[in-house]
Design a protein around this motif. Structure first.
Motif, PDB file in Angstrom:
ATOM      1  N   VAL A   1      -8.109   6.611  79.840  1.00  0.00           N
ATOM      2  CA  VAL A   1      -8.990   7.739  79.531  1.00  0.00           C
ATOM      3  C   VAL A   1      -8.734   8.846  80.550  1.00  0.00           C
ATOM      4  N   ASN A   2      -8.775  10.080  80.095  1.00  0.00           N
ATOM      5  CA  ASN A   2      -8.562  11.266  80.937  1.00  0.00           C
ATOM      6  C   ASN A   2      -7.150  11.332  81.516  1.00  0.00           C
ATOM      7  N   TRP A   3      -6.200  10.651  80.889  1.00  0.00           N
ATOM      8  CA  TRP A   3      -4.807  10.679  81.329  1.00  0.00           C
ATOM      9  C   TRP A   3      -4.240  12.084  81.165  1.00  0.00           C
ATOM     10  N   LYS A   4      -3.395  12.466  82.105  1.00  0.00           N
ATOM     11  CA  LYS A   4      -2.711  13.765  82.029  1.00  0.00           C
ATOM     12  C   LYS A   4      -1.210  13.534  82.114  1.00  0.00           C
ATOM     13  N   HIS A   5      -0.463  14.397  81.453  1.00  0.00           N
ATOM     14  CA  HIS A   5       0.999  14.323  81.435  1.00  0.00           C
ATOM     15  C   HIS A   5       1.522  14.184  82.856  1.00  0.00           C
ATOM     16  N   GLY A   6       2.365  13.164  83.074  1.00  0.00           N
ATOM     17  CA  GLY A   6       2.963  12.938  84.382  1.00  0.00           C
ATOM     18  C   GLY A   6       2.292  11.849  85.193  1.00  0.00           C
ATOM     19  N   GLU A   7       1.106  11.424  84.792  1.00  0.00           N
ATOM     20  CA  GLU A   7       0.417  10.361  85.520  1.00  0.00           C
ATOM     21  C   GLU A   7       0.944   8.999  85.087  1.00  0.00           C
ATOM     22  N   ASP A   8       0.624   7.979  85.865  1.00  0.00           N
ATOM     23  CA  ASP A   8       1.061   6.615  85.543  1.00  0.00           C
ATOM     24  C   ASP A   8       0.494   6.162  84.204  1.00  0.00           C
ATOM     25  N   CYS A   9       1.238   5.280  83.550  1.00  0.00           N
ATOM     26  CA  CYS A   9       0.861   4.731  82.255  1.00  0.00           C
ATOM     27  C   CYS A   9       0.697   3.221  82.381  1.00  0.00           C
ATOM     28  N   ILE A  10       0.029   2.624  81.414  1.00  0.00           N
ATOM     29  CA  ILE A  10      -0.214   1.189  81.398  1.00  0.00           C
ATOM     30  C   ILE A  10       0.775   0.526  80.443  1.00  0.00           C
ATOM     31  N   ILE A  11       1.427  -0.508  80.914  1.00  0.00           N
ATOM     32  CA  ILE A  11       2.334  -1.286  80.064  1.00  0.00           C
ATOM     33  C   ILE A  11       1.470  -2.180  79.187  1.00  0.00           C
ATOM     34  N   VAL A  12       1.678  -2.121  77.873  1.00  0.00           N
ATOM     35  CA  VAL A  12       0.820  -2.905  76.975  1.00  0.00           C
ATOM     36  C   VAL A  12       0.972  -4.398  77.278  1.00  0.00           C
ATOM     37  N   PRO A  13      -0.118  -5.162  77.186  1.00  0.00           N
ATOM     38  CA  PRO A  13      -0.088  -6.589  77.527  1.00  0.00           C
ATOM     39  C   PRO A  13       0.894  -7.421  76.701  1.00  0.00           C
ATOM     40  N   ALA A  14       1.261  -6.960  75.518  1.00  0.00           N
ATOM     41  CA  ALA A  14       2.192  -7.708  74.666  1.00  0.00           C
ATOM     42  C   ALA A  14       3.613  -7.739  75.233  1.00  0.00           C
ATOM     43  N   VAL A  15       3.918  -6.866  76.185  1.00  0.00           N
ATOM     44  CA  VAL A  15       5.240  -6.821  76.808  1.00  0.00           C
ATOM     45  C   VAL A  15       5.285  -7.859  77.932  1.00  0.00           C
ATOM     46  N   SER A  16       6.240  -8.777  77.853  1.00  0.00           N
ATOM     47  CA  SER A  16       6.377  -9.805  78.890  1.00  0.00           C
ATOM     48  C   SER A  16       6.917  -9.181  80.176  1.00  0.00           C
ATOM     49  N   ASP A  17       6.768  -9.884  81.280  1.00  0.00           N
ATOM     50  CA  ASP A  17       7.319  -9.391  82.548  1.00  0.00           C
ATOM     51  C   ASP A  17       8.834  -9.236  82.463  1.00  0.00           C
ATOM     52  N   ALA A  18       9.502 -10.177  81.788  1.00  0.00           N
ATOM     53  CA  ALA A  18      10.962 -10.097  81.633  1.00  0.00           C
ATOM     54  C   ALA A  18      11.352  -8.840  80.854  1.00  0.00           C
ATOM     55  N   ASP A  19      10.614  -8.540  79.785  1.00  0.00           N
ATOM     56  CA  ASP A  19      10.896  -7.325  79.009  1.00  0.00           C
ATOM     57  C   ASP A  19      10.540  -6.077  79.805  1.00  0.00           C
ATOM     58  N   ALA A  20       9.462  -6.138  80.566  1.00  0.00           N
ATOM     59  CA  ALA A  20       9.071  -4.986  81.389  1.00  0.00           C
ATOM     60  C   ALA A  20      10.156  -4.678  82.418  1.00  0.00           C
ATOM     61  N   ASP A  21      10.773  -5.724  82.980  1.00  0.00           N
ATOM     62  CA  ASP A  21      11.867  -5.513  83.930  1.00  0.00           C
ATOM     63  C   ASP A  21      13.010  -4.728  83.296  1.00  0.00           C
ATOM     64  N   LYS A  22      13.286  -5.006  82.019  1.00  0.00           N
ATOM     65  CA  LYS A  22      14.369  -4.319  81.301  1.00  0.00           C
ATOM     66  C   LYS A  22      13.944  -2.922  80.866  1.00  0.00           C
TER      67      LYS A  22
END
Length: 66
Positions: free
Chosen positions: A24-45
């Motif tokens: 909420v209240n996110w602005k362009h350029g700020e950090d984003c959240i990796i969706v929980p469905a993405v595994s750590d191995a996939d997040a690394d890639k």
């Protein structure tokens, strides 16, 4: 286009292309959240510049399309 509309469009783009969510209240350029469905191995890639693991289900990364 209003700032809120632009933020919504950017958020939708990040969700569809990078599997990211925006807080909420996110602005362009700020950090984003990796969706929980993405595994750590996939997040690394998907996010070779790294990400921050706050909880097993909550990981953040820099906005990748900057």
């Amino acid at each position: 286009m209003s700032t809120e509309h632009a933020a919504t469009c950017n958020s939708l783009h990040l969700s569809s292309k990078f599997q990211l969510a925006t807080p909420v209240n996110w602005k362009h350029g700020e950090d984003c959240i990796i969706v929980p469905a993405v595994s750590d191995a996939d997040a690394d890639k998907l996010f070779p510049k790294g990400y921050k693991k706050i909880k097993p289900y909550l990981r953040t990364t820099k906005q990748p399309n900057l």
